[in-house]
Design a protein around this motif. Structure first.
Motif, PDB file in Angstrom:
ATOM      1  N   ASN A   1     -16.102   7.037  18.650  1.00 35.66           N
ATOM      2  CA  ASN A   1     -17.238   7.560  19.415  1.00 35.66           C
ATOM      3  C   ASN A   1     -16.836   8.720  20.328  1.00 35.66           C
ATOM      4  N   PRO A   2     -15.790   8.586  21.158  1.00 31.88           N
ATOM      5  CA  PRO A   2     -15.416   9.745  21.979  1.00 31.88           C
ATOM      6  C   PRO A   2     -14.789  10.880  21.163  1.00 31.88           C
ATOM      7  N   LEU A   3     -14.248  10.566  19.967  1.00 36.14           N
ATOM      8  CA  LEU A   3     -13.672  11.627  19.148  1.00 36.14           C
ATOM      9  C   LEU A   3     -14.752  12.499  18.514  1.00 36.14           C
ATOM     10  N   ALA A   4     -15.950  11.936  18.339  1.00 38.37           N
ATOM     11  CA  ALA A   4     -17.010  12.677  17.651  1.00 38.37           C
ATOM     12  C   ALA A   4     -17.364  13.991  18.354  1.00 38.37           C
ATOM     13  N   PRO A   5     -17.683  13.979  19.664  1.00 46.06           N
ATOM     14  CA  PRO A   5     -17.988  15.262  20.309  1.00 46.06           C
ATOM     15  C   PRO A   5     -16.772  16.181  20.377  1.00 46.06           C
ATOM     16  N   LEU A   6     -15.565  15.603  20.464  1.00 47.71           N
ATOM     17  CA  LEU A   6     -14.366  16.440  20.452  1.00 47.71           C
ATOM     18  C   LEU A   6     -14.227  17.171  19.115  1.00 47.71           C
ATOM     19  N   ARG A   7     -14.476  16.430  18.017  1.00 46.75           N
ATOM     20  CA  ARG A   7     -14.376  17.029  16.695  1.00 46.75           C
ATOM     21  C   ARG A   7     -15.384  18.173  16.535  1.00 46.75           C
ATOM     22  N   THR A   8     -16.620  17.891  16.908  1.00 40.07           N
ATOM     23  CA  THR A   8     -17.673  18.897  16.758  1.00 40.07           C
ATOM     24  C   THR A   8     -17.411  20.096  17.671  1.00 40.07           C
ATOM     25  N   GLY A   9     -17.048  19.817  18.932  1.00 35.77           N
ATOM     26  CA  GLY A   9     -16.789  20.910  19.862  1.00 35.77           C
ATOM     27  C   GLY A   9     -15.622  21.776  19.447  1.00 35.77           C
ATOM     28  N   LEU A  10     -14.542  21.152  18.960  1.00 31.55           N
ATOM     29  CA  LEU A  10     -13.391  21.926  18.501  1.00 31.55           C
ATOM     30  C   LEU A  10     -13.753  22.798  17.303  1.00 31.55           C
ATOM     31  N   ASP A  11     -14.528  22.248  16.370  1.00 31.14           N
ATOM     32  CA  ASP A  11     -14.931  23.045  15.212  1.00 31.14           C
ATOM     33  C   ASP A  11     -15.756  24.261  15.645  1.00 31.14           C
TER      34      ASP A  11
ATOM     35  N   ALA B   1     -16.617  14.724   9.435  1.00 27.81           N
ATOM     36  CA  ALA B   1     -16.126  15.984   8.886  1.00 27.81           C
ATOM     37  C   ALA B   1     -17.328  16.903   8.700  1.00 27.81           C
ATOM     38  N   LEU B   2     -17.371  17.983   9.450  1.00 29.06           N
ATOM     39  CA  LEU B   2     -18.569  18.812   9.467  1.00 29.06           C
ATOM     40  C   LEU B   2     -18.821  19.475   8.125  1.00 29.06           C
ATOM     41  N   ASP B   3     -17.780  19.727   7.344  1.00 25.71           N
ATOM     42  CA  ASP B   3     -18.002  20.268   6.004  1.00 25.71           C
ATOM     43  C   ASP B   3     -18.775  19.268   5.144  1.00 25.71           C
ATOM     44  N   GLN B   4     -18.468  17.976   5.317  1.00 23.85           N
ATOM     45  CA  GLN B   4     -19.175  16.945   4.569  1.00 23.85           C
ATOM     46  C   GLN B   4     -20.644  16.885   4.994  1.00 23.85           C
ATOM     47  N   LEU B   5     -20.882  16.943   6.307  1.00 22.75           N
ATOM     48  CA  LEU B   5     -22.259  16.925   6.795  1.00 22.75           C
ATOM     49  C   LEU B   5     -22.993  18.183   6.350  1.00 22.75           C
ATOM     50  N   ARG B   6     -22.309  19.322   6.375  1.00 23.51           N
ATOM     51  CA  ARG B   6     -22.939  20.571   5.937  1.00 23.51           C
ATOM     52  C   ARG B   6     -23.347  20.487   4.467  1.00 23.51           C
ATOM     53  N   ALA B   7     -22.511  19.861   3.635  1.00 26.54           N
ATOM     54  CA  ALA B   7     -22.847  19.718   2.225  1.00 26.54           C
ATOM     55  C   ALA B   7     -24.107  18.883   2.045  1.00 26.54           C
ATOM     56  N   VAL B   8     -24.235  17.810   2.843  1.00 29.45           N
ATOM     57  CA  VAL B   8     -25.444  16.977   2.765  1.00 29.45           C
ATOM     58  C   VAL B   8     -26.671  17.774   3.175  1.00 29.45           C
ATOM     59  N   LEU B   9     -26.554  18.519   4.262  1.00 28.12           N
ATOM     60  CA  LEU B   9     -27.686  19.319   4.739  1.00 28.12           C
ATOM     61  C   LEU B   9     -28.064  20.389   3.719  1.00 28.12           C
ATOM     62  N   ASP B  10     -27.069  20.993   3.087  1.00 23.38           N
ATOM     63  CA  ASP B  10     -27.368  22.030   2.086  1.00 23.38           C
ATOM     64  C   ASP B  10     -28.090  21.447   0.886  1.00 23.38           C
ATOM     65  N   SER B  11     -27.738  20.210   0.505  1.00 26.26           N
ATOM     66  CA  SER B  11     -28.457  19.585  -0.602  1.00 26.26           C
ATOM     67  C   SER B  11     -29.904  19.316  -0.229  1.00 26.26           C
ATOM     68  N   VAL B  12     -30.137  18.974   1.045  1.00 22.45           N
ATOM     69  CA  VAL B  12     -31.510  18.776   1.511  1.00 22.45           C
ATOM     70  C   VAL B  12     -32.261  20.100   1.510  1.00 22.45           C
ATOM     71  N   SER B  13     -31.576  21.181   1.908  1.00 25.84           N
ATOM     72  CA  SER B  13     -32.203  22.507   1.902  1.00 25.84           C
ATOM     73  C   SER B  13     -32.627  22.894   0.495  1.00 25.84           C
ATOM     74  N   ALA B  14     -31.795  22.574  -0.490  1.00 23.26           N
ATOM     75  CA  ALA B  14     -32.122  22.920  -1.873  1.00 23.26           C
ATOM     76  C   ALA B  14     -33.376  22.194  -2.319  1.00 23.26           C
TER      77      ALA B  14
END
Length: 544
Positions: A177-187, A513-526
């Motif tokens: 849980n605390p790593l999640a905002p760190l991961r997103t913020g660092l990216d 992993a934001l690349d994984q989430l981005r892939a899901v969002l892109d499939s929704v966009s399609a």
């Protein structure tokens, strides 16, 4: 006395019984008298008898007939019988007597010494048999007690194992849980252009350490999954060279930080049927281990060869080596190798143990070799070679699936952790999506029903209503629900089943992993660009 031996005397003449008693008079014996078969059988039922002295000639039931009755009863058949006779018997009678269960014949008048000697032998045998029976009973009692204690210990171990799994899952959740905002913020910061050199170096170091923490958490959970037999293997035909490349990419930050290099010697393409992610995890662990135990500026070599019908990967270093006699210990969980040189960091002792277990699950072998301390080490991973398959086609198929970033989705983030929600919103807005945030489960349901978004990113541990119930409400009340994505620190198989049953389309474990989430969002966009609502053709499924 408890050690007194019962001797049964059977004769229809009282004077004969008196004579036998006089001969066998001994404090060690308790002499039981019977003048007929009925009395003899009653005494046998009431007492444990060591031997029977039995007259052959008796009115009614003879000695032979009584002996047959005694030997025909399971409880009494082991009692030795000495026949007494006042006349010489022929061979036929002798054989009949032995057939009835007699162990000896004595002729009246009885020789006292012989009778005492024979009875003493039977009494001694009875004592030893009784002592052995008592010992066996004692041993059986001990065995039962030990068995009960073992069952109790086994039950305690099972309980402790369940508690360990729950602790690991909870620990992973609380750490993620605390790593999640760190991961997103660092990216977000890492993708900022024109960073100052000091800022870039600092962010890079923070990113490496964050990835290291995530990997440690995943390793702990993998160990737990393997011990419970719930680790899911996704086998496919893969080119081992590509797997090695993936492992090197993962381990590269460790080598860069220590100014070390990796030399790859791959002599021919080799195809294996494995879980590529897990094999890359094994090789990555071996590379990290080699880097950790090699000096600054060292070179580590990876060799990929074919040996008969098996593919072999060797990771060779020239570092600290392994002391003689401790080669197998390196694969024991939480093991610290004893070295003469101080200051060697052996870590938590998880990586190599996990790698051996993952190799076993593939039907592969993982072995260590070393010339001794200070002489480097070689780790050899050997696995069966799979059937030939066009790796080029597989790569082409994967290339077709690479998503293209498409902005413009409406997204609702349901997350009670303020930092996680804000960092996720910033990242999504940078990608061009419209974001709304709800802090509780009921607020999330209300916001989704009101705004009708394309996607919902929902935490599971929410106040007021947990994420599973939020998903059920949304899916149940909307004819075309949005794509439901569970963002959670819970990553066990049971957690994934629970979110799938609730109606979530994807289960992503924090830090995502934001690349994984981005892939899901892109499939929704399609799907959205195809003219339908996002969730119309997306069935609930577990994400890898």
């Amino acid at each position: 006395m408890s050690d007194t031996i019962n001797i049964l005397l059977v004769d229809d003449e009282q004077r004969n019984l008196d004579a036998l008693e006089a001969i066998l008079d001994d404090p060690a014996y308790r002499l039981l008298r019977a003048t007929d078969a009925d009395r003899a059988l009653r005494l046998l039922l009431e007492n444990d008898v060591a031997a029977i002295v039995l007259d052959i000639k008796m009115p009614g039931v003879s000695g032979f007939e009584l002996a047959e009755l005694i030997k025909g009863t399971k409880k009494f058949r082991q009692i030795p019988i000495v026949f007494l006779t006042a006349y010489l018997v022929d061979d036929q009678d002798v054989l009949a007597g032995y057939g009835a269960g007699a162990v000896d014949y004595l002729t009246k008048p009885v020789n006292p010494k012989i009778l005492r000697h024979k009875v003493a032998v039977f009494a001694d045998l009875f004592r030893k048999t009784r002592a052995l029976a008592e010992l066996n009973e004692h041993l059986e009692t001990r065995v039962q007690e030990r068995t009960a204690k073992l069952e109790e210990s086994e039950s305690a171990l099972r309980t402790a194992n369940k508690q360990k799994d729950l602790f690991l899952a909870t620990l992973a959740h609380e750490l993620r849980n605390p790593l999640a905002p760190l991961r997103t913020g660092l990216d977000l910061l890492l993708h900022e252009p024109e960073q100052a050199p000091m800022t870039a170096r600092t962010l890079s170091a923070m990113n490496r350490q964050l990835e290291h923490m995530v990997r440690l958490i995943d390793d702990l959970l993998d160990v737990s999954r393997i011990s419970r037999g719930t680790l899911e293997m996704r086998r496919e035909h893969v080119d081992l060279s590509s797997v090695i490349d993936r492992a090197i990419e993962t381990a590269r930050p460790f080598f860069t930080r220590r100014n070390q290099s990796i030399e790859v010697d791959a002599r021919e393409p080799l195809t294996v049927f494995v879980d590529a992610t897990r094999i890359a995890q094994i090789v990555g662990n071996l590379l990290n281990n080699a880097s950790k135990h090699s000096p600054l500026g060292a070179q580590v070599r990876i060799e990929l060869t074919r040996e008969f019908d098996r593919a072999t990967i060797r990771v060779v270093d020239e570092g600290a080596g392994i002391p003689l006699g401790q080669l197998e210990r390196v694969f024991d969980m939480f093991t610290k190798i004893e070295r003469s040189s101080p200051g060697t960091n052996d870590g938590l002792g998880i990586g190599l143990a996990l790698s051996r277990q993952l190799a076993d699950l593939h039907g592969a072998s993982l072995e260590a070799a070393s010339g001794g301390e200070g002489k480097g080490a070689t780790f050899t991973l050997s696995m069966p070679i799979g059937a030939a398959e066009s790796i080029a086609e597989a790569r082409q198929e994967k290339a077709v699936r690479v998503p293209v970033v498409q902005p413009g989705l409406s997204v609702v983030v349901v997350e009670d952790n303020e930092d996680s929600a804000e960092m996720m919103a910033v990242w999504l807005e940078q990608l061009g999506h419209e974001v709304r945030i709800a802090r509780t489960g009921p607020d999330g349901v209300a916001l989704v029903l009101e705004s009708r978004p394309h996607v919902v990113l929902c935490d599971i541990g929410l106040p007021g209503m947990d994420g599973a119930d939020v998903c059920r409400r949304i899916v149940g009340e909307m004819s075309i629900p949005p794509v439901m994505i569970a963002l959670t620190g819970w990553g066990m198989e049971g957690d994934r089943r629970r979110t799938a049953e609730a109606g979530f389309n994807h289960h992503l474990v924090k830090p995502v992993a934001l690349d994984q989430l981005r892939a899901v969002l892109d499939s929704v966009s399609a799907i959205s660009r195809g003219g339908s609502r996002a969730g119309a053709s997306v069935a609930p499924a577990r994400a890898p």
